[in-house]
Write a protein that holds these residues in place. Structure first.
Motif, PDB file in Angstrom:
ATOM      1  N   CYS A  90       0.855  -1.170   0.000  1.00 17.95           N
ATOM      2  CA  CYS A  90       0.000   0.000   0.000  1.00 17.95           C
ATOM      3  C   CYS A  90       0.899   1.231   0.000  1.00 17.95           C
ATOM      4  CB  CYS A  90      -0.925   0.010   1.213  1.00 17.95           C
ATOM      5  SG  CYS A  90      -0.100   0.104   2.809  1.00 17.95           S
ATOM      6  N   ALA A  91       0.343   2.344  -0.385  1.00 17.46           N
ATOM      7  CA  ALA A  91       1.094   3.594  -0.408  1.00 17.46           C
ATOM      8  C   ALA A  91       0.128   4.749  -0.203  1.00 17.46           C
ATOM      9  CB  ALA A  91       1.858   3.749  -1.727  1.00 17.46           C
ATOM     10  N   ALA A  92       0.694   5.914   0.052  1.00 20.04           N
ATOM     11  CA  ALA A  92      -0.125   7.108   0.231  1.00 20.04           C
ATOM     12  C   ALA A  92       0.685   8.326  -0.168  1.00 20.04           C
ATOM     13  CB  ALA A  92      -0.586   7.231   1.686  1.00 20.04           C
ATOM     14  N   SER A  93      -0.025   9.351  -0.609  1.00 22.87           N
ATOM     15  CA  SER A  93       0.661  10.599  -0.916  1.00 22.87           C
ATOM     16  C   SER A  93      -0.297  11.763  -0.746  1.00 22.87           C
ATOM     17  CB  SER A  93       1.227  10.587  -2.335  1.00 22.87           C
ATOM     18  OG  SER A  93       0.197  10.652  -3.299  1.00 22.87           O
ATOM     19  N   ARG A  94       0.317  12.914  -0.587  1.00 21.11           N
ATOM     20  CA  ARG A  94      -0.433  14.167  -0.514  1.00 21.11           C
ATOM     21  C   ARG A  94      -0.244  14.874  -1.846  1.00 21.11           C
ATOM     22  NH1 ARG A  94       1.160  19.291   1.489  1.00 21.11           N
ATOM     23  NH2 ARG A  94       3.190  18.435   2.076  1.00 21.11           N
ATOM     24  N   TYR A  95      -1.256  15.559  -2.289  1.00 28.42           N
ATOM     25  CA  TYR A  95      -1.222  16.215  -3.602  1.00 28.42           C
ATOM     26  C   TYR A  95       0.100  16.939  -3.799  1.00 28.42           C
ATOM     27  CZ  TYR A  95      -2.689  19.048  -7.570  1.00 28.42           C
ATOM     28  OH  TYR A  95      -2.782  19.639  -8.803  1.00 28.42           O
ATOM     29  N   GLY A  96       0.775  16.601  -4.885  1.00 22.86           N
ATOM     30  CA  GLY A  96       2.025  17.262  -5.205  1.00 22.86           C
ATOM     31  C   GLY A  96       3.234  16.716  -4.487  1.00 22.86           C
ATOM     32  N   ASN A  97       3.067  15.627  -3.759  1.00 27.64           N
ATOM     33  CA  ASN A  97       4.189  15.041  -3.028  1.00 27.64           C
ATOM     34  C   ASN A  97       4.375  13.572  -3.402  1.00 27.64           C
ATOM     35  OD1 ASN A  97       5.316  17.012  -0.746  1.00 27.64           O
ATOM     36  ND2 ASN A  97       3.139  17.363  -1.040  1.00 27.64           N
ATOM     37  N   LYS A  98       5.479  13.031  -2.893  1.00 25.87           N
ATOM     38  CA  LYS A  98       5.884  11.712  -3.322  1.00 25.87           C
ATOM     39  C   LYS A  98       5.196  10.612  -2.524  1.00 25.87           C
ATOM     40  CE  LYS A  98       9.402  13.853  -2.438  1.00 25.87           C
ATOM     41  NZ  LYS A  98       8.728  15.144  -2.745  1.00 25.87           N
ATOM     42  N   LEU A  99       5.122   9.422  -3.126  1.00 24.95           N
ATOM     43  CA  LEU A  99       4.503   8.280  -2.468  1.00 24.95           C
ATOM     44  C   LEU A  99       5.293   7.830  -1.251  1.00 24.95           C
ATOM     45  CD1 LEU A  99       3.546   6.082  -5.559  1.00 24.95           C
ATOM     46  CD2 LEU A  99       1.952   7.151  -3.970  1.00 24.95           C
ATOM     47  N   VAL A 100       4.566   7.440  -0.197  1.00 24.57           N
ATOM     48  CA  VAL A 100       5.135   6.779   0.976  1.00 24.57           C
ATOM     49  C   VAL A 100       4.580   5.368   0.984  1.00 24.57           C
ATOM     50  CG1 VAL A 100       5.293   6.747   3.487  1.00 24.57           C
ATOM     51  CG2 VAL A 100       5.249   8.937   2.261  1.00 24.57           C
ATOM     52  N   PHE A 101       5.463   4.375   1.022  1.00 25.32           N
ATOM     53  CA  PHE A 101       5.038   2.985   0.903  1.00 25.32           C
ATOM     54  C   PHE A 101       4.956   2.294   2.261  1.00 25.32           C
ATOM     55  CE2 PHE A 101       4.936   1.927  -3.593  1.00 25.32           C
ATOM     56  CZ  PHE A 101       5.622   2.992  -4.169  1.00 25.32           C
ATOM     57  N   GLY A 102       4.022   1.344   2.360  1.00 16.00           N
ATOM     58  CA  GLY A 102       4.016   0.428   3.482  1.00 16.00           C
ATOM     59  C   GLY A 102       5.109  -0.616   3.317  1.00 16.00           C
ATOM     60  N   ALA A 103       5.271  -1.479   4.330  1.00 17.91           N
ATOM     61  CA  ALA A 103       6.381  -2.439   4.339  1.00 17.91           C
ATOM     62  C   ALA A 103       6.141  -3.648   3.439  1.00 17.91           C
ATOM     63  CB  ALA A 103       6.653  -2.894   5.765  1.00 17.91           C
ATOM     64  N   GLY A 104       4.915  -3.837   2.985  1.00 16.21           N
ATOM     65  CA  GLY A 104       4.631  -4.938   2.072  1.00 16.21           C
ATOM     66  C   GLY A 104       4.031  -6.154   2.763  1.00 16.21           C
ATOM     67  N   THR A 105       3.225  -6.905   2.026  1.00 18.52           N
ATOM     68  CA  THR A 105       2.619  -8.153   2.497  1.00 18.52           C
ATOM     69  C   THR A 105       2.870  -9.224   1.447  1.00 18.52           C
ATOM     70  OG1 THR A 105       0.855  -7.059   3.736  1.00 18.52           O
ATOM     71  CG2 THR A 105       0.462  -9.345   3.056  1.00 18.52           C
ATOM     72  N   ILE A 106       3.478 -10.328   1.872  1.00 22.64           N
ATOM     73  CA  ILE A 106       3.724 -11.452   0.972  1.00 22.64           C
ATOM     74  C   ILE A 106       2.512 -12.372   1.015  1.00 22.64           C
ATOM     75  CG2 ILE A 106       5.218 -13.407   0.448  1.00 22.64           C
ATOM     76  CD1 ILE A 106       7.457 -11.896   1.945  1.00 22.64           C
ATOM     77  N   LEU A 107       1.815 -12.479  -0.090  1.00 24.51           N
ATOM     78  CA  LEU A 107       0.612 -13.305  -0.178  1.00 24.51           C
ATOM     79  C   LEU A 107       0.914 -14.588  -0.934  1.00 24.51           C
ATOM     80  CD1 LEU A 107      -2.459 -13.822   0.055  1.00 24.51           C
ATOM     81  CD2 LEU A 107      -2.696 -12.594  -2.121  1.00 24.51           C
ATOM     82  N   ARG A 108       0.487 -15.705  -0.345  1.00 24.76           N
ATOM     83  CA  ARG A 108       0.563 -16.982  -1.039  1.00 24.76           C
ATOM     84  C   ARG A 108      -0.833 -17.583  -1.097  1.00 24.76           C
ATOM     85  NH1 ARG A 108       3.116 -22.529   1.284  1.00 24.76           N
ATOM     86  NH2 ARG A 108       2.518 -23.879  -0.446  1.00 24.76           N
ATOM     87  N   VAL A 109      -1.269 -17.912  -2.284  1.00 23.98           N
ATOM     88  CA  VAL A 109      -2.558 -18.558  -2.475  1.00 23.98           C
ATOM     89  C   VAL A 109      -2.301 -20.007  -2.834  1.00 23.98           C
ATOM     90  CG1 VAL A 109      -4.735 -18.562  -3.730  1.00 23.98           C
ATOM     91  CG2 VAL A 109      -3.554 -16.392  -3.268  1.00 23.98           C
ATOM     92  N   LYS A 110      -2.762 -20.907  -1.961  1.00 24.14           N
ATOM     93  CA  LYS A 110      -2.520 -22.339  -2.159  1.00 24.14           C
ATOM     94  C   LYS A 110      -3.599 -22.942  -3.044  1.00 24.14           C
ATOM     95  CE  LYS A 110      -1.224 -24.630   1.509  1.00 24.14           C
ATOM     96  NZ  LYS A 110      -1.208 -25.165   2.904  1.00 24.14           N
ATOM     97  N   SER A 111      -3.170 -23.771  -3.974  1.00 27.39           N
ATOM     98  CA  SER A 111      -4.125 -24.389  -4.910  1.00 27.39           C
ATOM     99  C   SER A 111      -4.699 -25.688  -4.349  1.00 27.39           C
ATOM    100  CB  SER A 111      -3.444 -24.673  -6.233  1.00 27.39           C
ATOM    101  OG  SER A 111      -2.305 -25.482  -6.047  1.00 27.39           O
TER     102      SER A 111
END
Lengths: 111, 113
Positions: A90-111
């Motif tokens: 996920c990420a977020a930004s304020r108008y006219g400014n740069k993106l700030v990212f979250g740390a990330g989520t590793i998703l595994r979908v098992k078949s």
């Protein structure tokens, strides 16, 4: 200072399940909230984005839910498939400014 | 349609060596960015540029330098490589920074030993 907190760090679901990834932000001036998807060995790619004037946005099997008062937003993946296995940011930004990212989520979908 | 191209894809450096990570985009985007990605840390902005001849520091600029002589190219220079610079580096571009989509390259995996 971590401005966007993302959870969980990793997630395993069965095929057809609905994984949910959550993000919380601190800066009330943020007005753009994208989600990026990253496959191994590749760069992140924009998946879906929302602005704070709506509470939900759907694109195919992907849905963003947004709660402005709680300063939280989440990604839901309907009918998840093994091909959805990836890292999600996920990420977020304020108008006219740069993106700030979250740390990330590793998703595994098992078949 | 190449998008954002980064070279090299992999590199091993010895401590104290220098190198340049190359980035070029063919979308005529004004804005370009360099991020580093470390496990569990997300993407941290190193430097960015709003157009040819203009660059500015991001969140983690120490140990790096950039230049932007053309719209297409935005190289990242590492001087005196340190183990703390072991990371995956991503270059990205966007039409503007005004809440528009950022397009990423495929990354450069750098190891400093």
């Amino acid at each position: 200072q971590q401005q966007v907190k993302q959870s969980p760090q990793s997630l395993i679901v069965q095929k057809g399940g609905i994984p949910i990834i959550n993000c919380a932000y601190e800066n009330t001036a943020f007005d753009y909230f994208p989600w990026y998807q990253q496959f191994p060995g590749k760069g992140p790619a924009l998946l879906i984005a929302i602005r704070p004037d709506v509470s939900e946005k759907k694109e195919g099997r992907f849905t963003i839910s947004f709660n402005k008062s709680a300063k939280q937003f989440s990604l839901h993946i309907m009918d998840s498939q093994p091909g959805d296995s990836a890292t999600y940011f996920c990420a977020a930004s304020r108008y006219g400014n740069k993106l700030v990212f979250g740390a990330g989520t590793i998703l595994r979908v098992k078949s | 349609n190449a998008g954002v191209t980064q070279t090299p894809k992999f590199r091993i450096l010895k401590i104290g060596q220098s190198m340049t990570l190359q980035c070029t985009q063919d979308m005529n985007h004004n804005y370009m960015y360099w991020y580093r990605q470390d496990p569990g840390m997300g993407l941290k902005l190193i430097y960015y540029s709003v157009g040819a001849g203009i660059t500015d520091k991001g969140e983690v600029p120490n140990g790096y330098n950039v230049s932007r002589s053309t719209t297409e190219d935005f190289p990242l220079r590492l001087e005196l490589a340190a183990p703390s610079q072991t990371s995956v580096y991503f270059c990205a571009s966007s039409v503007s920074e005004l809440n528009t989509e950022a397009f990423f390259g495929q990354g450069t995996r750098l190891t400093v030993v």
